[in-house]
Scaffold this motif. Structure first.
Motif, PDB file in Angstrom:
ATOM      1  N   VAL A  47     -18.049   5.178   9.740  1.00 29.70           N
ATOM      2  CA  VAL A  47     -17.647   6.421  10.397  1.00 29.70           C
ATOM      3  C   VAL A  47     -18.836   7.372  10.479  1.00 29.70           C
ATOM      4  N   LYS A  48     -19.611   7.416   9.402  1.00 34.22           N
ATOM      5  CA  LYS A  48     -20.818   8.262   9.377  1.00 34.22           C
ATOM      6  C   LYS A  48     -21.799   7.845  10.473  1.00 34.22           C
ATOM      7  N   VAL A  49     -21.973   6.540  10.601  1.00 33.48           N
ATOM      8  CA  VAL A  49     -22.912   6.030  11.598  1.00 33.48           C
ATOM      9  C   VAL A  49     -22.425   6.406  12.997  1.00 33.48           C
ATOM     10  N   ARG A  50     -21.120   6.228  13.204  1.00 34.37           N
ATOM     11  CA  ARG A  50     -20.554   6.575  14.501  1.00 34.37           C
ATOM     12  C   ARG A  50     -20.781   8.054  14.821  1.00 34.37           C
ATOM     13  N   GLU A  51     -20.552   8.879  13.817  1.00 34.27           N
ATOM     14  CA  GLU A  51     -20.771  10.323  13.971  1.00 34.27           C
ATOM     15  C   GLU A  51     -22.212  10.627  14.379  1.00 34.27           C
ATOM     16  N   ALA A  52     -23.135   9.957  13.689  1.00 34.75           N
ATOM     17  CA  ALA A  52     -24.556  10.203  13.957  1.00 34.75           C
ATOM     18  C   ALA A  52     -24.924   9.767  15.366  1.00 34.75           C
TER      19      ALA A  52
END
Ligand code: ADP
Ligand code: MG
Ligand code: ZN
Lengths: 232, 280
Positions: free
Chosen positions: A186-191
């Motif tokens: 999810v963090k990667v997607r956000e970034a």
């Protein structure tokens, strides 16, 4: 912004007396600010395409035209080593599952260096590096540690922090989420979403491309070697 | 010819042979037995080597023992005379002159003011019986310093930089461990801020943790001082960590060169493949 024309690459392994074709006849393109996903089974040549765009592999034929900010359109296969090194420092980023570590270099130094290479001043670079480490949940207690002691997930998040902190114009993603848990993904997607908002052009390989739904604009399918709109 | 704007050092068609050569081996298409002429026995330690070292970059040279790496470094530092070729340095008259053609006095001046050399064996770079600090003073005097206070300050600065405790600066390197000797050698080579630093197998033979110290030191120096460096190693792991670009040498010739990740991930030559596959 990026157009790959009739790209082919084979590998000759001398001691086996073998030549293996990895890709041929690849045509794809991505507009400025767009996000192209590459899909295909394992071994179909997805990483070969990304590594050719980054210049790690030296293709046999075709063209890779990248519209650089500094000098306009250049063919990655034709430019000098130094021109390519410069582009990598300033415009083109690459993230894979593997982290390249330096001995005696802490995680904070690693991310800071990535900004220093672009000419950002030390104080500013360190501040931005800290923000990036925070964003990717690298605990502050690890900032002054050497990454070779990190867990797989921490290494990967560090790797992504290092590449994305520069907000490169073109970012190549080679299965960066492959071994991550859901929260990290999810963090990667956000970034990625944030980079996209800021205008970064992206080309990525994801084994679960559905996870990028809504972000990905088009897809290149290795099985029929064709581009299509992501939502079609 | 002269050096281009962003180039610190430029070499063209550098060759070194031991022996007189003959009509057969002086032909550029001659096929040698590795680096030896089958007709006259002349050893071609370096054959027709050309490259540019860019300002601020670390260029790696990798190859097995006997491939000509040290010979090349010695020619660059004027320890040995090149048999033929051209050699330009941006910091000597703007790169206008072929420095191979200079007098030995001028070559000495270049060694003292423009080049730093760190040898695999500290015996060649240090006076083992002199104190660490006098070793540095010697280099500073050679490059024109006369003020003792300044020289002591510079010596302390660089010994500190390479983590030699200052309470040991009056001891001779012969008392030190291999890793410490290597660090003193680096301090000495750097003490006059040479724009070009040559490092020949400087971590070979050191313990792994000491190697890591020396490598980190090299990286740090390059980042802080922006010195251009040539790093010779038979060890691709070291090349991978340090070098922007890499040349591969075999039997006196450069067989392949490129950005370091190209050499490591897409080696073209059979010999480079053998080197790379043996570390994976
Ligand atoms: N002084 C010399 N006399 C004769 N041959 C030499 C001399 N120095 C080096 N060579 C030969 O030149 C070749 C290259 O050696 P060197 O430059 O030391 O290689 P490396 O540093 O790559 O191990 C080898 O064949 C070596 O035996
Ligand atoms: Mg040698
Ligand atoms: Zn001969």
């Amino acid at each position: 912004m990026l157009s790959v024309e009739d790209l082919s690459k084979s590998f000759t392994i001398h001691h086996l007396g073998q030549t293996r074709e990895a890709i041929s006849g690849i045509n794809l393109n991505v507009a400025q600010g767009g996000f192209l996903g590459i899909v295909g089974r394992s071994g179909s040549g997805k990483s070969t395409i990304l590594k050719s765009i980054y210049g790690t592999y030296r293709p046999d034929g075709g063209r890779i035209i990248y519209d650089s900010k500094e000098n306009g359109p250049v063919d990655i296969m034709e430019i000098s080593d130094h021109a390519l090194i410069h582009l990598r420092k300033t415009e083109i980023g690459y993230v894979s599952q593997f982290l390249k570590v330096m001995p005696r270099t802490t995680s904070l130094e690693l991310v800071t260096q990535s900004l220093l290479e672009m000419g950002v001043g030390l104080v500013e670079a360190e501040a931005q590096a800290k923000t990036a480490l925070e964003h990717y949940d690298i605990p502050e207690s690890l900032w002054n540690n050497y990454p070779n002691t990190f867990s797989g997930g921490e290494k990967l998040r560090l790797n992504i922090a290092r590449a994305t902190v520069k907000a490169p114009r073109l970012l190549l993603l080679d299965e960066p989420t492959a071994s991550l848990d859901h929260a990290s993904k999810v963090k990667v997607r956000e970034a990625i979403s944030k980079l996209k908002d800021e205008g970064t052009t992206l080309v990525g390989i994801f084994h679960d491309l559905e996870f990028m739904e809504g972000l990905c604009d088009s897809v290149y399918d290795m099985s029929n070697q064709e581009m299509r709109h992501a939502l079609a | 010819m002269k050096t281009a704007d962003n180039v610190a050092l430029c070499v063209r068609n550098f060759s070194k042979h031991y022996g007189d050569g003959c009509a057969y081996c002086m032909d550029e298409d001659a096929v040698l037995d590795r680096n030896i002429c089958p007709e006259c026995g002349t050893i071609h330690a370096c054959s027709d080597i050309s490259f540019d070292l860019h300002k601020g970059e670390i260029l790696g040279i990798v190859g097995e023992s006997g491939s000509g790496k040290s010979t090349l470094m010695k020619m660059l530092y004027f320890d040995q005379e090149a048999s033929s070729g051209e050699y330009h340095l941006a910091d000597f008259l703007d790169g206008d002159r072929d420095v191979l053609k200079l007098s030995s006095r001028q070559k000495r001046q270049i060694r003292n003011e423009i080049l730093g050399m760190v040898y695999q064996n500290p015996v060649y770079g240090l006076k083992m019986e002199f104190s660490a600090i006098s070793n540095i003073a010697e280099k500073l005097i050679a490059s024109g310093s006369r003020n003792v206070g300044d020289m002591t300050a510079t010596g302390d600065h660089f010994l500190g930089k390479v983590n030699i405790p200052l309470n040991r600066k009056y001891e001779p390197p012969v008392n030190f461990s291999g890793g410490m000797q290597q660090r003193v050698q680096i301090a000495k080579a750097l003490s006059n801020y040479p724009p070009v630093l040559l490092l020949d197998e400087v971590t070979t033979g050191l313990d792994l943790s000491v190697q890591a110290d020396v490598l980190e030191l090299i990286k740090e120096i390059q980042r802080e001082l922006g010195i251009s460096m040539i790093v010779v190693s038979h060890d691709l792991a070291i090349i991978r960590m340090l070098c922007d670009r890499t040349m591969v040498m075999l039997d006196g010739s450069v067989i392949e060169s490129g950005i370091t990740d190209q050499i490591l991930e897409d080696p073209q030559h059979a010999y480079t493949q053998q080197l790379v596959y043996s570390i994976l």
